[in-house]
Design an enzyme around this catalytic site. Structure first.
Site, PDB file in Angstrom:
ATOM      1  N   ILE A 137     -44.170 -72.839 -35.013  1.00  0.00           N
ATOM      2  CA  ILE A 137     -43.162 -73.100 -33.987  1.00  0.00           C
ATOM      3  C   ILE A 137     -42.005 -73.741 -34.747  1.00  0.00           C
ATOM      4  O   ILE A 137     -42.016 -74.937 -35.035  1.00  0.00           O
ATOM      5  CB  ILE A 137     -43.678 -74.022 -32.877  1.00  0.00           C
ATOM      6  CG1 ILE A 137     -44.858 -73.371 -32.159  1.00  0.00           C
ATOM      7  CG2 ILE A 137     -42.564 -74.336 -31.877  1.00  0.00           C
ATOM      8  CD1 ILE A 137     -45.484 -74.228 -31.080  1.00  0.00           C
ATOM      9  N   PRO A 138     -40.998 -72.941 -35.127  1.00  0.00           N
ATOM     10  CA  PRO A 138     -40.016 -73.367 -36.144  1.00  0.00           C
ATOM     11  C   PRO A 138     -38.905 -74.276 -35.622  1.00  0.00           C
ATOM     12  O   PRO A 138     -37.736 -73.907 -35.594  1.00  0.00           O
ATOM     13  CB  PRO A 138     -39.465 -72.031 -36.646  1.00  0.00           C
ATOM     14  CG  PRO A 138     -39.557 -71.131 -35.461  1.00  0.00           C
ATOM     15  CD  PRO A 138     -40.798 -71.537 -34.715  1.00  0.00           C
ATOM     16  N   CYS A 139     -39.271 -75.513 -35.275  1.00  0.00           N
ATOM     17  CA  CYS A 139     -38.262 -76.464 -34.822  1.00  0.00           C
ATOM     18  C   CYS A 139     -37.309 -76.853 -35.958  1.00  0.00           C
ATOM     19  O   CYS A 139     -36.245 -77.438 -35.708  1.00  0.00           O
ATOM     20  CB  CYS A 139     -38.913 -77.697 -34.210  1.00  0.00           C
ATOM     21  SG  CYS A 139     -40.127 -78.513 -35.264  1.00  0.00           S
ATOM     22  N   HIS A 140     -37.661 -76.507 -37.207  1.00  0.00           N
ATOM     23  CA  HIS A 140     -36.763 -76.793 -38.330  1.00  0.00           C
ATOM     24  C   HIS A 140     -35.503 -75.937 -38.283  1.00  0.00           C
ATOM     25  O   HIS A 140     -34.537 -76.214 -39.005  1.00  0.00           O
ATOM     26  CB  HIS A 140     -37.486 -76.596 -39.666  1.00  0.00           C
ATOM     27  CG  HIS A 140     -37.984 -75.207 -39.904  1.00  0.00           C
ATOM     28  ND1 HIS A 140     -39.197 -74.750 -39.424  1.00  0.00           N
ATOM     29  CD2 HIS A 140     -37.427 -74.150 -40.561  1.00  0.00           C
ATOM     30  CE1 HIS A 140     -39.364 -73.493 -39.781  1.00  0.00           C
ATOM     31  NE2 HIS A 140     -38.303 -73.103 -40.478  1.00  0.00           N
ATOM     32  N   ARG A 141     -35.483 -74.912 -37.422  1.00  0.00           N
ATOM     33  CA  ARG A 141     -34.306 -74.035 -37.299  1.00  0.00           C
ATOM     34  C   ARG A 141     -33.298 -74.534 -36.272  1.00  0.00           C
ATOM     35  O   ARG A 141     -32.345 -73.824 -35.954  1.00  0.00           O
ATOM     36  CB  ARG A 141     -34.755 -72.610 -36.953  1.00  0.00           C
ATOM     37  CG  ARG A 141     -35.609 -71.970 -38.043  1.00  0.00           C
ATOM     38  CD  ARG A 141     -36.133 -70.599 -37.635  1.00  0.00           C
ATOM     39  NE  ARG A 141     -37.143 -70.124 -38.574  1.00  0.00           N
ATOM     40  CZ  ARG A 141     -38.028 -69.175 -38.327  1.00  0.00           C
ATOM     41  NH1 ARG A 141     -38.027 -68.571 -37.147  1.00  0.00           N
ATOM     42  NH2 ARG A 141     -38.913 -68.822 -39.239  1.00  0.00           N
TER      43      ARG A 141
END
Length: 288
Positions: A252-256
């Site tokens: 779940i790419p919250c780093h984006r």
């Protein structure tokens, strides 16, 4: 301008319908009834709602009922009462449809994961230690830390009543494949991480997390852009909160997600890791 105004009006209409669903989720809500509420045909509502909100009306109703069920399971001594109060027609339908969203059955959720088995495995990477935890439904935990001991303690804290154990022989091959995929991603060989997930959260969190998985690897969007994309432009702070509450890093790419001014903003596992993850994705994109 006319089309833009019309789109704005329809998005506002769909958001109003969301509030209606939230207030009446304990009742029987069919697509036909919801369409009548906003004076649209069922087919038109289905299309416009999904475009504006990101999920279907039925999925939104289920999300609201799930949230109400989770509250009820924490408050009621009777699981059956919590199920019917939340608006589900039968207990069998609940076990068929929402146990994967809870990450466990309703009884197990009420017991804070008691009876659920979570297996884990650790990996040392250039970005530090990573620990992956999974139920029999999918991966429920991927987090970075300074040591395996710290990460195991964090997993135990997240699922305090679950039975947590190192990966055993039964699922060794499956876990090994997942860990290889994680290692390939963190080595910059691939830009995305596609793994089966066991996700629990509120209706809003699920909507945010689902959208994040559609942001292309190496790309970024602001909290405001994400809020607008999911149909709630003023909810940028809630989007940031959903990112902070994410238990499954990378997949779940919250780093984006960054600030509107281009700053990286916060990241649960440190800004250096956030910057490194974006660099890895961009590098992998260039090589592909």
């Amino acid at each position: 301008m006319k089309n833009a105004a019309h789109d704005t009006f329809e998005k506002s209409l769909m958001q109003d319908l969301c509030r209606y669903i939230e207030a009446h989720s304990g009742e029987a809500l069919t697509l036909k009834q919801l369409a009548k509420q906003v004076h649209l045909s069922p087919a038109h509502l289905q299309r416009r709602f999904k475009l504006a909100i990101g999920i279907s009306p039925k999925e939104y109703v289920d999300s609201c009922r799930l949230k109400k069920l989770k509250t009820g399971l924490r408050q009621h001594t009777s699981v059956t009462k919590a199920i019917y109060d939340a608006g589900f027609a039968s207990s069998s339908r609940v076990y068929e449809r929402v146990d994967s969203r809870l990450g466990m059955t309703p009884k197990q959720y009420r017991a804070q994961g008691k009876g659920v088995i979570i297996s884990y495995a650790a990996l040392h990477t250039p970005l530090g230690h990573v620990l992956m935890g999974a139920t029999n439904r999918g991966i429920c935990f991927i987090q970075f830390g300074d040591s395996k001991k710290e990460l195991v303690a964090r997993l135990v804290a997240e699922y305090s009543q679950a039975k947590i154990m190192p990966m055993g022989e039964t699922h060794k091959e499956q876990f090994a494949a997942w860990m290889r995929a994680l290692s390939n991603y963190l080595s910059g060989h691939v830009a995305t991480l596609d793994l089966p997930l066991d996700i629990r959260g509120t209706a809003f969190q699920l909507k945010v997390w689902q959208y994040l998985q559609n942001i292309p690897a190496g790309s970024v969007e602001s909290y405001s852009e994400v809020a607008t994309a999911i149909g709630d432009p003023k909810a940028f702070r809630a989007v940031a909160s959903a990112c902070a509450g994410n238990r499954i890093a990378i997949a779940i790419p919250c780093h984006r997600v960054i600030r509107g001014n281009g700053d990286l903003a916060g990241y649960r596992w440190g800004l250096e890791r956030k910057r490194a993850l974006l660099d890895l994705e961009r590098k992998a994109n260039q090589q592909s």
